[in-house]
Design an enzyme around this catalytic site. Structure first.
Site, PDB file in Angstrom:
ATOM      1  N   TYR A 141       0.823  -1.221   0.000  1.00 44.36           N
ATOM      2  CA  TYR A 141       0.000   0.000   0.000  1.00 44.36           C
ATOM      3  C   TYR A 141       0.859   1.275   0.000  1.00 44.36           C
ATOM      4  CZ  TYR A 141      -3.647  -3.296   1.610  1.00 44.36           C
ATOM      5  OH  TYR A 141      -4.506  -4.357   1.758  1.00 44.36           O
ATOM      6  N   LEU A 158     -17.605  -3.413   2.102  1.00 44.97           N
ATOM      7  CA  LEU A 158     -18.612  -2.502   1.541  1.00 44.97           C
ATOM      8  C   LEU A 158     -18.568  -2.478   0.017  1.00 44.97           C
ATOM      9  CD1 LEU A 158     -18.026   0.388   4.109  1.00 44.97           C
ATOM     10  CD2 LEU A 158     -19.829  -1.351   4.128  1.00 44.97           C
ATOM     11  N   ILE A 176     -12.581  -4.639   8.355  1.00 52.61           N
ATOM     12  CA  ILE A 176     -11.646  -3.507   8.213  1.00 52.61           C
ATOM     13  C   ILE A 176     -12.084  -2.566   7.082  1.00 52.61           C
ATOM     14  CG2 ILE A 176      -9.580  -4.503   9.259  1.00 52.61           C
ATOM     15  CD1 ILE A 176      -8.744  -5.561   6.496  1.00 52.61           C
ATOM     16  N   SER A 196     -12.227   4.068   4.700  1.00 55.87           N
ATOM     17  CA  SER A 196     -12.853   5.309   4.279  1.00 55.87           C
ATOM     18  C   SER A 196     -11.848   6.435   4.433  1.00 55.87           C
ATOM     19  CB  SER A 196     -14.114   5.622   5.095  1.00 55.87           C
ATOM     20  OG  SER A 196     -14.650   6.858   4.651  1.00 55.87           O
ATOM     21  N   ARG A 217     -17.781   9.045   7.672  1.00 55.72           N
ATOM     22  CA  ARG A 217     -17.962   7.610   7.406  1.00 55.72           C
ATOM     23  C   ARG A 217     -16.998   6.776   8.263  1.00 55.72           C
ATOM     24  NH1 ARG A 217     -19.254   9.639   2.234  1.00 55.72           N
ATOM     25  NH2 ARG A 217     -17.143   9.462   1.393  1.00 55.72           N
ATOM     26  N   ASN A 274     -18.505   3.919  10.647  1.00 57.32           N
ATOM     27  CA  ASN A 274     -18.128   2.510  10.437  1.00 57.32           C
ATOM     28  C   ASN A 274     -17.669   1.829  11.729  1.00 57.32           C
ATOM     29  OD1 ASN A 274     -18.730   2.876   7.754  1.00 57.32           O
ATOM     30  ND2 ASN A 274     -16.608   3.024   7.063  1.00 57.32           N
TER      31      ASN A 274
END
Ligand SMILES: NC(=O)c1ccc[n+]([C@@H]2O[C@H](COP(=O)([O-])OP(=O)(O)OC[C@H]3O[C@@H](n4cnc5c(N)ncnc54)[C@H](OP(=O)(O)O)[C@@H]3O)[C@@H](O)[C@H]2O)c1
Length: 257
Positions: free
Chosen positions: A50, A187, A224, A227, A232, A236
């Site tokens: 990442y 999501l 996990i 956002s 949000r 969450n």
């Protein structure tokens, strides 16, 4: 399972909800982690791939939340399978910590379980550089291969999990082996406009996204959501003021493809 965390095989406590950080980079990654820690998250999921470990480390330090209160996961990409220790050392340097709470094999390299790599993970845990070690995107047969080779079970398997992915057989196989299922892309892989989710959300005065995340928790699945948006991010994690009935859980299970 306590209210907000689960104890992994081996005794490490893992918060049930973490912040996903894939596709968050630079300032956005830093700000999202700061928002999350402020909202009460104590679990952040990242990966070498990442390229945001330095921002995450900085956000944790700047937050003032003690390092030992934050559960940090990172992952080894398969193209680094030949140099796991160096890769973890780079992750630790970027995160600014001397250990991670969970280190995962990001996915089976070339589709193979790689018991030799798993042995390295166990040695790293023994050395205290990772409090717990596990895998991601592994099939049960591949986990069995690791156990057959080493006698040691990955304590977590991080896999895609949403109502569309619901797989009771995988959950049961994982539980039988003491492997905790951690669900990613909860999501993104969900039709949040589903009438079933809308109806259940209205009954509890929450959003369809919150219903989906709560459904993970009802199944004992760590989740996990990612956002970049502070509202949000907070929503969450706001999953502990309501619970789904067995009938609601079954209706959501029924959305599986
Ligand atoms: N191990 C693996 O191979 C693997 C693979 C994929 C992902 N992961 C991990 O799992 C994490 C989560 O998965 P993901 O990032 O793929 O997808 P996700 O968390 O399912 O979905 C993220 C998307 O949902 C939106 N969103 C967030 N909260 C929302 C809400 N309350 N209502 C409506 N939309 C909302 C986000 O937009 P905004 O940002 O605009 O809110 C973003 O577009 C990743 O970040 C990563 O840490 C691991």
């Amino acid at each position: 399972m306590t209210d907000r965390s689960v104890v992994l095989a081996g005794g490490v406590e893992m918060p049930l909800v973490g912040l996903g950080t894939w596709q968050l980079s630079g300032r956005a990654a830093y700000e999202a982690v700061r928002s999350a820690l402020e909202a009460g998250y104590r679990h952040i999921d990242t990966a070498t791939m990442y390229r945001n470990e330095a921002e995450i480390g900085r956000a944790v330090r700047d937050s003032g939340v003690p390092r030992e209160e934050v559960f940090l996961t990172t992952k080894l990409p398969p193209d680094r399978a030949g140099r796991p220790r160096r890769t973890l050392a780079e992750s630790l340097a970027a995160l600014g910590t001397d250990h991670v709470d969970l280190w995962l094999v990001h996915w089976p390299a070339g589709g193979r379980a790689e018991p030799a790599l798993w042995r390295e993970f166990l040695a790293v845990q023994e050395d205290g550089l990772a409090r717990a070690v596990g895998v991601s995107n592994y099939r049960t047969a591949q986990i069995d291969e690791l156990v057959a080779a080493t006698g040691q079970t990955p304590v977590v398997n991080q896999v895609p999990w949403s109502p569309a992915d619901h797989d009771p057989a995988l959950l049961a196989e994982s539980r039988d082996r003491g492997v905790l299922v951690e669900g990613y892309s909860p999501l993104k892989r969900t039709d949040l406009r589903s009438p079933v989710l809308a109806e259940i959300a209205a009954a509890h005065g929450v959003t369809p996204a919150q219903v989906v995340l709560r459904w993970h928790l009802e199944h004992g699945i760590v989740v996990i959501p990612k956002s970049a948006n502070p509202e949000r991010i907070a929503a969450n994690l706001d999953l502990f003021g309501f619970a789904l009935t067995p009938d609601e859980v079954a209706r959501i299970d029924g959305l599986a493809r």
